[in-house]
Write a protein that holds these residues in place. Structure first.
Motif, PDB file in Angstrom:
ATOM      1  N   LYS A  30       0.861  -1.195   0.000  1.00  0.00           N
ATOM      2  CA  LYS A  30       0.000   0.000   0.000  1.00  0.00           C
ATOM      3  C   LYS A  30       0.892   1.238   0.000  1.00  0.00           C
ATOM      4  O   LYS A  30       1.581   1.502   0.987  1.00  0.00           O
ATOM      5  CB  LYS A  30      -0.872  -0.030   1.251  1.00  0.00           C
ATOM      6  CG  LYS A  30      -1.831   1.131   1.344  1.00  0.00           C
ATOM      7  CD  LYS A  30      -2.732   0.952   2.545  1.00  0.00           C
ATOM      8  CE  LYS A  30      -3.713   2.075   2.653  1.00  0.00           C
ATOM      9  NZ  LYS A  30      -4.630   1.904   3.771  1.00  0.00           N
ATOM     10  N   GLU A  32       1.014   5.365  -0.341  1.00  0.00           N
ATOM     11  CA  GLU A  32       0.170   6.557  -0.392  1.00  0.00           C
ATOM     12  C   GLU A  32       0.740   7.506  -1.433  1.00  0.00           C
ATOM     13  O   GLU A  32       1.949   7.536  -1.661  1.00  0.00           O
ATOM     14  CB  GLU A  32       0.150   7.199   0.983  1.00  0.00           C
ATOM     15  CG  GLU A  32      -0.478   6.217   1.947  1.00  0.00           C
ATOM     16  CD  GLU A  32      -1.051   6.831   3.188  1.00  0.00           C
ATOM     17  OE1 GLU A  32      -0.823   8.034   3.387  1.00  0.00           O
ATOM     18  OE2 GLU A  32      -1.709   6.088   3.924  1.00  0.00           O
ATOM     19  N   LYS A  94     -11.331   4.602  -5.429  1.00  0.00           N
ATOM     20  CA  LYS A  94     -10.462   4.238  -4.311  1.00  0.00           C
ATOM     21  C   LYS A  94      -9.165   5.057  -4.354  1.00  0.00           C
ATOM     22  O   LYS A  94      -8.680   5.529  -3.322  1.00  0.00           O
ATOM     23  CB  LYS A  94     -10.136   2.741  -4.380  1.00  0.00           C
ATOM     24  CG  LYS A  94      -9.662   2.213  -3.055  1.00  0.00           C
ATOM     25  CD  LYS A  94      -9.841   0.718  -2.951  1.00  0.00           C
ATOM     26  CE  LYS A  94      -9.511   0.234  -1.561  1.00  0.00           C
ATOM     27  NZ  LYS A  94     -10.585   0.339  -0.602  1.00  0.00           N
ATOM     28  N   GLU A  97     -10.248   8.645  -3.295  1.00  0.00           N
ATOM     29  CA  GLU A  97     -10.686   8.837  -1.904  1.00  0.00           C
ATOM     30  C   GLU A  97      -9.619   8.469  -0.886  1.00  0.00           C
ATOM     31  O   GLU A  97      -9.465   9.131   0.131  1.00  0.00           O
ATOM     32  CB  GLU A  97     -11.945   8.022  -1.636  1.00  0.00           C
ATOM     33  CG  GLU A  97     -13.150   8.683  -2.265  1.00  0.00           C
ATOM     34  CD  GLU A  97     -14.427   7.885  -2.058  1.00  0.00           C
ATOM     35  OE1 GLU A  97     -14.382   6.842  -1.394  1.00  0.00           O
ATOM     36  OE2 GLU A  97     -15.471   8.332  -2.583  1.00  0.00           O
ATOM     37  N   GLU A  98      -8.884   7.404  -1.188  1.00  0.00           N
ATOM     38  CA  GLU A  98      -7.921   6.946  -0.173  1.00  0.00           C
ATOM     39  C   GLU A  98      -6.492   7.347  -0.480  1.00  0.00           C
ATOM     40  O   GLU A  98      -5.586   7.071   0.295  1.00  0.00           O
ATOM     41  CB  GLU A  98      -8.022   5.420  -0.023  1.00  0.00           C
ATOM     42  CG  GLU A  98      -9.396   4.999   0.467  1.00  0.00           C
ATOM     43  CD  GLU A  98      -9.507   3.488   0.672  1.00  0.00           C
ATOM     44  OE1 GLU A  98      -8.473   2.830   0.854  1.00  0.00           O
ATOM     45  OE2 GLU A  98     -10.645   2.994   0.640  1.00  0.00           O
ATOM     46  N   ARG A  99      -6.302   8.000  -1.625  1.00  0.00           N
ATOM     47  CA  ARG A  99      -4.965   8.443  -2.067  1.00  0.00           C
ATOM     48  C   ARG A  99      -3.944   7.311  -2.004  1.00  0.00           C
ATOM     49  O   ARG A  99      -2.901   7.420  -1.334  1.00  0.00           O
ATOM     50  CB  ARG A  99      -4.474   9.599  -1.200  1.00  0.00           C
ATOM     51  CG  ARG A  99      -5.254  10.845  -1.417  1.00  0.00           C
ATOM     52  CD  ARG A  99      -4.554  11.970  -0.751  1.00  0.00           C
ATOM     53  NE  ARG A  99      -5.347  13.161  -0.821  1.00  0.00           N
ATOM     54  CZ  ARG A  99      -5.030  14.280  -0.224  1.00  0.00           C
ATOM     55  NH1 ARG A  99      -3.925  14.362   0.477  1.00  0.00           N
ATOM     56  NH2 ARG A  99      -5.798  15.336  -0.331  1.00  0.00           N
ATOM     57  N   VAL A 100      -4.348   6.217  -2.630  1.00  0.00           N
ATOM     58  CA  VAL A 100      -3.431   5.073  -2.657  1.00  0.00           C
ATOM     59  C   VAL A 100      -3.005   4.806  -4.091  1.00  0.00           C
ATOM     60  O   VAL A 100      -3.662   5.254  -5.041  1.00  0.00           O
ATOM     61  CB  VAL A 100      -4.077   3.789  -2.086  1.00  0.00           C
ATOM     62  CG1 VAL A 100      -4.184   3.851  -0.585  1.00  0.00           C
ATOM     63  CG2 VAL A 100      -5.432   3.530  -2.727  1.00  0.00           C
ATOM     64  N   ALA A 105      -5.156  -0.106  -5.104  1.00  0.00           N
ATOM     65  CA  ALA A 105      -6.604   0.078  -5.316  1.00  0.00           C
ATOM     66  C   ALA A 105      -7.156  -1.089  -6.136  1.00  0.00           C
ATOM     67  O   ALA A 105      -8.201  -1.659  -5.811  1.00  0.00           O
ATOM     68  CB  ALA A 105      -6.849   1.405  -6.032  1.00  0.00           C
TER      69      ALA A 105
END
Ligand code: PEP
Ligand code: MG
Length: 581
Positions: A30, A32, A94, A97-100, A105
């Protein structure tokens, strides 16, 4: 320089350039990303989807042209997944919203979709889970730039770094461009580890996340004997490993004088040392190593990586070549052991939750007698050209053996009517690889001509340890007194009925167990070619009585840890150098 330790799968030292081959999808880091990167990442993802779509369309056309419309339908299903707006929207959402990163994602969205499909009752939808998995793997390759090429396509010598290698991947390793490999998953008896030993290339398995620590073209050292992998070694380490590689070659050459000598103890007690093979090409290797025949021919490899089933004629030709190459030595041909970690795609079987406990080996053959009969005809016809013995895998009860044998007898009658020659006295044996079979070995021994103990599975089923799961590899214990007792029971039961017993599981080629197995009365040891001379050296150095006393002592020990400790101490004291290298 990074040093990692995994499970030693095949001994020897390989030094070379890394080639990242196929990476696991549900194992993504994961990462960021900065807010300024979000749209770049979404774009990056959409491009990867487009590239994947083109790739799948090309594949679909090629398969349609070369193989047929029906098989090409698999790719139509993949295209449907690719065109599903939900997948693309969900991944983009994804990322935003989650800045991944896109890889992460994609991994979580596809895992959700595929989990939902897997949980459905309808088989059609359950099968779609595999499509989602496959297609997401392709997108991931396009995202990360890791190219999926077949091992066949390699043009230079490399060390393969992979999440996992399928039997079809390993089947191409004979070509000589793979000088070693490391995988993230698997155990000592996974098919890839077995294949590495068969073709004598160093390998280490079970190093989690190695695909994230190595880049293409990094220099990698594999020390297969100790399960060590070194990435980008410094100069001193590199020199040290070149020295050890040389030492290993000298050690192997130092055994070559034993090649043509019989496998007999110092006081003249003779056993048979044969080899396990999976493909025709391996016969040359095992002959070079001085094998006195084939103790296990894993015929299932002929059924893998293809869209149709091998015909009787095709099987006959391959088996005949093998049998004639080893003649006059015997070849034990095992009927197909499909299922478990060797999937038969041609029959569209439903996905099993526990394939090692499922429709595998003899169970599959008895479920599909027409396919089984084709193989039996091919094997029987081969028996006219050399010394063939036939063996059924994964027998767990007497009726299974009787059913398999009665199908074999009916095939013999057919051949007789057709005036096709075969050996009427062919020996018919079975593998003992379930605790159930070992526990009723006294009864089975009356029915069979011989037993071959398959410790790879016997340990898995006795200890309740998945043989290919690196998480529980340390619990996979050949040293356990339960295993030793089952082996002893099997040998004693067979001898009482005047039948011979071999062992073709990996334990037979492990020098730690040689003296013990000899003392327990094992008649035949069958192993990968690379182990033969080492085992022969031990056998020729000992007396039968010494082995018997040793076996008695070991059988008195209460725990696996104690058995291991005693074997290591005693065997190292007696044969140090052979065990260490
Ligand atoms: C065994 O189980 O020990 C064996 C030799 O068979 P395979 O490894 O092919 O399952
Ligand atoms: Mg087995």
């Amino acid at each position: 320089m990074i040093t990692l330790t995994g499970i030693s799968a095949s001994s020897g030292i390989a030094i070379g350039k890394a080639f990242l081959f196929d990476i696991g999808i549900f194992n993504v880091e994961k990462k960021e990303i900065a807010s300024t990167q979000i749209e770049v990442e979404v774009h990056h993802f959409k491009e990867a989807v487009l590239r994947t779509r083109d790739e799948v369309k090309r594949l679909e056309e090629k398969v349609q042209r070369n193989i047929g419309v029906d098989i090409a339908k698999i790719f139509s299903a993949h295209l449907l997944v690719l065109e599903d707006p939900l997948l693309i929207l969900d991944v983009a959402q994804k990322i935003r919203e989650e800045r991944v990163c896109a890889e992460y994602a994609l991994e979580s969205v596809s895992k959700n979709i595929s989990d939902n499909f897997s949980a459905m009752e309808d088989e059609y939808f359950r099968e779609r889970a595999v499509d989602v998995f496959d297609i997401c793997r392709r997108i991931l390759h396009n995202l990360t730039g890791v190219v999926r090429i077949s091992i066949e396509d390699l043009t230079e010598k490399v060390i393969i770094i992979a999440h996992e290698l399928s039997p079809s991947d390993t089947a191409h390793m004979h070509d000589g461009n793979v000088i070693g490999f490391v995988t993230e998953i698997g155990g000592k008896t996974s098919h890839s580890a077995i294949m590495a030993r068969a073709i004598e290339i160093p390998a280490v398995v079970g190093i989690k996340e190695i695909t994230y620590q190595v880049r293409n073209n990094d220099t990698v050292i594999i020390d297969g004997s100790h399960g060590t992998v070194i990435i980008n070694p410094d100069k001193k380490t590199l020199e040290e490993y070149y020295r050890r590689q040389n030492e290993y070659c000298i050690f192997r050459e130092g055994l070559s004088w034993l090649r043509d000598l019989p496998a007999q103890t110092d006081d003249g007690y003779r056993v048979l040392l044969s080899a396990n093979i999976g493909t025709e090409e391996e016969v040359d290797v095992i002959k070079r190593e001085g094998a006195e025949g084939i103790g296990l021919y894993r015929t299932e490899y002929l059924f893998l990586e293809r869209t149709d089933l091998p015909t009787e004629e095709e099987q006959f030709n391959v088996y005949k070549n093998v049998v004639m190459k080893v003649a006059p030595c015997p070849a034990v041909i095992r009927t197909m052991d499909l299922g478990g970690d060797k999937f038969l795609t041609q029959l569209n079987l439903s996905i099993e939750m526990n394939p090692f406990l499922g429709l595998r080996a003899i169970r599959l053959s008895l479920r599909y007698p027409e396919i089984f009969k084709v193989q039996l005809r091919a094997i029987l016809r081969t028996s006219h050209y050399g010394k063939v013995q036939i063996m059924f895998p994964l027998i767990s009860e007497i009726e299974e053996f009787q059913q398999a044998k009665s199908i074999l007898l009916s095939v013999m009658e057919d051949l007789e009517k057709e005036n096709i020659p075969f050996d009427r006295n062919i020996q018919i044996g079975m593998m003992v690889e379930t605790p159930a079979a070992a526990l009723v070995a006294d009864r089975l021994a009356k029915e069979v001509d011989f037993f071959s103990i398959g410790t790879n599975d016997l340990i898995q089923y006795t200890m309740a340890i998945d043989r290919v799961n690196e998480e529980v590899a340390s619990l996979y214990k050949p040293f356990h007194p339960a295993i030793l007792r089952l082996i002893k029971m099997t040998i004693d039961a067979a001898h009482k009925e005047g039948k011979w017993v071999g062992m073709c599981g990996e334990m037979a080629g492990d020098p730690l167990f040689t003296l013990l197995l000899l003392g327990l009365g094992l008649d035949e040891f069958s192993m990968s070619g690379s182990s033969i001379l080492r085992i022969k050296k031990i056998i020729r150095a000992v007396q039968l009585d010494e082995a018997k006393v040793f076996a008695d002592e070991i059988m008195q020990i209460t725990s696996a840890t104690e058995v291991q400790k005693t074997l290591e101490e005693m065997m190292t004291k007696r044969f140090g150098n052979i065990l260490e290298i």
